[in-house]
Design a protein around this motif. Structure first.
Motif, PDB file in Angstrom:
ATOM      1  N   MET A   1       0.860  -1.182   0.000  1.00 20.89           N
ATOM      2  CA  MET A   1       0.000   0.000   0.000  1.00 20.89           C
ATOM      3  C   MET A   1       0.895   1.230   0.000  1.00 20.89           C
ATOM      4  N   ALA A   2       0.407   2.303  -0.604  1.00 18.28           N
ATOM      5  CA  ALA A   2       1.183   3.540  -0.650  1.00 18.28           C
ATOM      6  C   ALA A   2       0.255   4.739  -0.777  1.00 18.28           C
ATOM      7  N   MET A   3       0.719   5.859  -0.271  1.00 23.25           N
ATOM      8  CA  MET A   3       0.079   7.153  -0.493  1.00 23.25           C
ATOM      9  C   MET A   3       0.964   7.884  -1.484  1.00 23.25           C
TER      10      MET A   3
ATOM     11  N   GLU B   1     -10.608   6.193 -11.423  1.00 27.16           N
ATOM     12  CA  GLU B   1     -11.062   5.037 -12.193  1.00 27.16           C
ATOM     13  C   GLU B   1     -10.125   3.838 -12.102  1.00 27.16           C
ATOM     14  N   PHE B   2      -8.893   4.039 -11.666  1.00 30.49           N
ATOM     15  CA  PHE B   2      -7.933   2.938 -11.606  1.00 30.49           C
ATOM     16  C   PHE B   2      -8.284   1.977 -10.468  1.00 30.49           C
ATOM     17  N   PRO B   3      -8.294   0.682 -10.727  1.00 30.78           N
ATOM     18  CA  PRO B   3      -8.661  -0.275  -9.673  1.00 30.78           C
ATOM     19  C   PRO B   3      -7.674  -0.303  -8.503  1.00 30.78           C
ATOM     20  N   GLU B   4      -6.429   0.077  -8.718  1.00 33.00           N
ATOM     21  CA  GLU B   4      -5.440   0.090  -7.634  1.00 33.00           C
ATOM     22  C   GLU B   4      -5.677   1.226  -6.644  1.00 33.00           C
TER      23      GLU B   4
ATOM     24  N   GLU C   1      -4.379   6.995  -2.530  1.00 29.13           N
ATOM     25  CA  GLU C   1      -3.907   5.803  -1.833  1.00 29.13           C
ATOM     26  C   GLU C   1      -4.070   4.641  -2.784  1.00 29.13           C
ATOM     27  N   THR C   2      -3.026   3.818  -2.859  1.00 29.24           N
ATOM     28  CA  THR C   2      -3.084   2.640  -3.715  1.00 29.24           C
ATOM     29  C   THR C   2      -2.968   1.379  -2.883  1.00 29.24           C
ATOM     30  N   VAL C   3      -3.599   0.328  -3.380  1.00 27.66           N
ATOM     31  CA  VAL C   3      -3.515  -1.003  -2.783  1.00 27.66           C
ATOM     32  C   VAL C   3      -3.093  -1.936  -3.909  1.00 27.66           C
ATOM     33  N   CYS C   4      -1.877  -2.492  -3.796  1.00 29.83           N
ATOM     34  CA  CYS C   4      -1.324  -3.336  -4.848  1.00 29.83           C
ATOM     35  C   CYS C   4      -0.938  -4.701  -4.290  1.00 29.83           C
ATOM     36  N   GLU C   5      -0.863  -5.685  -5.178  1.00 29.14           N
ATOM     37  CA  GLU C   5      -0.528  -7.045  -4.759  1.00 29.14           C
ATOM     38  C   GLU C   5       0.884  -7.139  -4.197  1.00 29.14           C
ATOM     39  N   ASP C   6       1.820  -6.399  -4.793  1.00 32.59           N
ATOM     40  CA  ASP C   6       3.222  -6.492  -4.378  1.00 32.59           C
ATOM     41  C   ASP C   6       3.987  -5.306  -4.947  1.00 32.59           C
ATOM     42  N   ASN C   7       5.312  -5.288  -4.731  1.00 34.20           N
ATOM     43  CA  ASN C   7       6.146  -4.194  -5.236  1.00 34.20           C
ATOM     44  C   ASN C   7       6.111  -4.103  -6.749  1.00 34.20           C
ATOM     45  N   GLU C   8       6.082  -5.234  -7.429  1.00 33.97           N
ATOM     46  CA  GLU C   8       6.036  -5.235  -8.899  1.00 33.97           C
ATOM     47  C   GLU C   8       4.772  -4.548  -9.395  1.00 33.97           C
ATOM     48  N   ALA C   9       3.658  -4.834  -8.760  1.00 32.01           N
ATOM     49  CA  ALA C   9       2.390  -4.219  -9.166  1.00 32.01           C
ATOM     50  C   ALA C   9       2.405  -2.714  -8.885  1.00 32.01           C
ATOM     51  N   LEU C  10       2.994  -2.310  -7.758  1.00 34.74           N
ATOM     52  CA  LEU C  10       3.112  -0.882  -7.463  1.00 34.74           C
ATOM     53  C   LEU C  10       4.020  -0.210  -8.488  1.00 34.74           C
ATOM     54  N   LEU C  11       5.127  -0.835  -8.812  1.00 33.43           N
ATOM     55  CA  LEU C  11       6.040  -0.286  -9.820  1.00 33.43           C
ATOM     56  C   LEU C  11       5.331  -0.122 -11.159  1.00 33.43           C
ATOM     57  N   HIS C  12       4.581  -1.126 -11.570  1.00 35.14           N
ATOM     58  CA  HIS C  12       3.820  -1.041 -12.826  1.00 35.14           C
ATOM     59  C   HIS C  12       2.832   0.129 -12.764  1.00 35.14           C
ATOM     60  N   PHE C  13       2.133   0.268 -11.652  1.00 30.78           N
ATOM     61  CA  PHE C  13       1.177   1.365 -11.512  1.00 30.78           C
ATOM     62  C   PHE C  13       1.884   2.713 -11.655  1.00 30.78           C
TER      63      PHE C  13
END
Length: 162
Positions: A78-80, A99-102, A118-130
């Motif tokens: 998770m990140a702000m 509109e973004f699901p993350e 605020e984002t909720v991602c599966e892992d660091n890779e998903a956050l990086l992609h976002f």
């Protein structure tokens, strides 16, 4: 049956009365609490609690949802994110981000950032992609700063009605 017109408070916001506030407080403590229990504690009928709750939901004042802890259901990152954007595109950027699901939280702010998400991602890779692919691809985003959550100590939805 005549539709009840909502009164407005001094700020132009739809007013709610003390009974509405007490119902909201009970549902914030436990959204599954039966209307019969709330009615008994407040000294009103179950029908009154049900009708008022339905009206609060219809007016967009109240949502009754199941809230999860993202970290316990497989979302590990998770990140702000603070975002600065072109002034002329502020609302368009905010609406696109919503509109973004993350993204689970979007606010337009005053201060160092124009928008916080605020984002909720599966892992660091998903956050990086976002961050690298999706967020940077939004027209109007100038720069960002990401605050990765290391540990969440408090998240509550029980702030009452004051």
């Amino acid at each position: 049956m005549r539709e009840r017109r909502a009164a407005l408070d001094a700020r132009g916001v739809e007013a709610i009365d003390e009974l509405d506030k007490r119902i909201i407080e009970h549902l914030q403590e436990d959204g599954r609490r039966p209307f019969t229990h709330i009615a008994g504690e407040l000294g009103v009928s179950e029908a009154a609690v049900r009708a008022r709750t339905n009206r609060l939901v219809e007016r967009g004042i109240l949502q009754i949802v199941g809230v999860t802890d993202p970290l316990r259901i497989g979302f590990r990152q998770m990140a702000m994110i603070g975002i600065r954007c072109e002034a002329s595109k502020l609302m368009a950027v905010a609406e696109q981000l919503a509109e973004f699901p993350e993204v689970d939280y979007v606010v337009v702010t005053a201060g160092a950032y124009d928008i916080l998400v605020e984002t909720v991602c599966e892992d660091n890779e998903a956050l990086l992609h976002f961050l690298a692919e999706r967020l940077r691809g939004v027209d109007g985003v100038r720069d960002t700063e990401t605050f990765v959550y290391l540990r969440m100590l408090k998240q509550t939805y029980q702030w009452g009605t004051r």
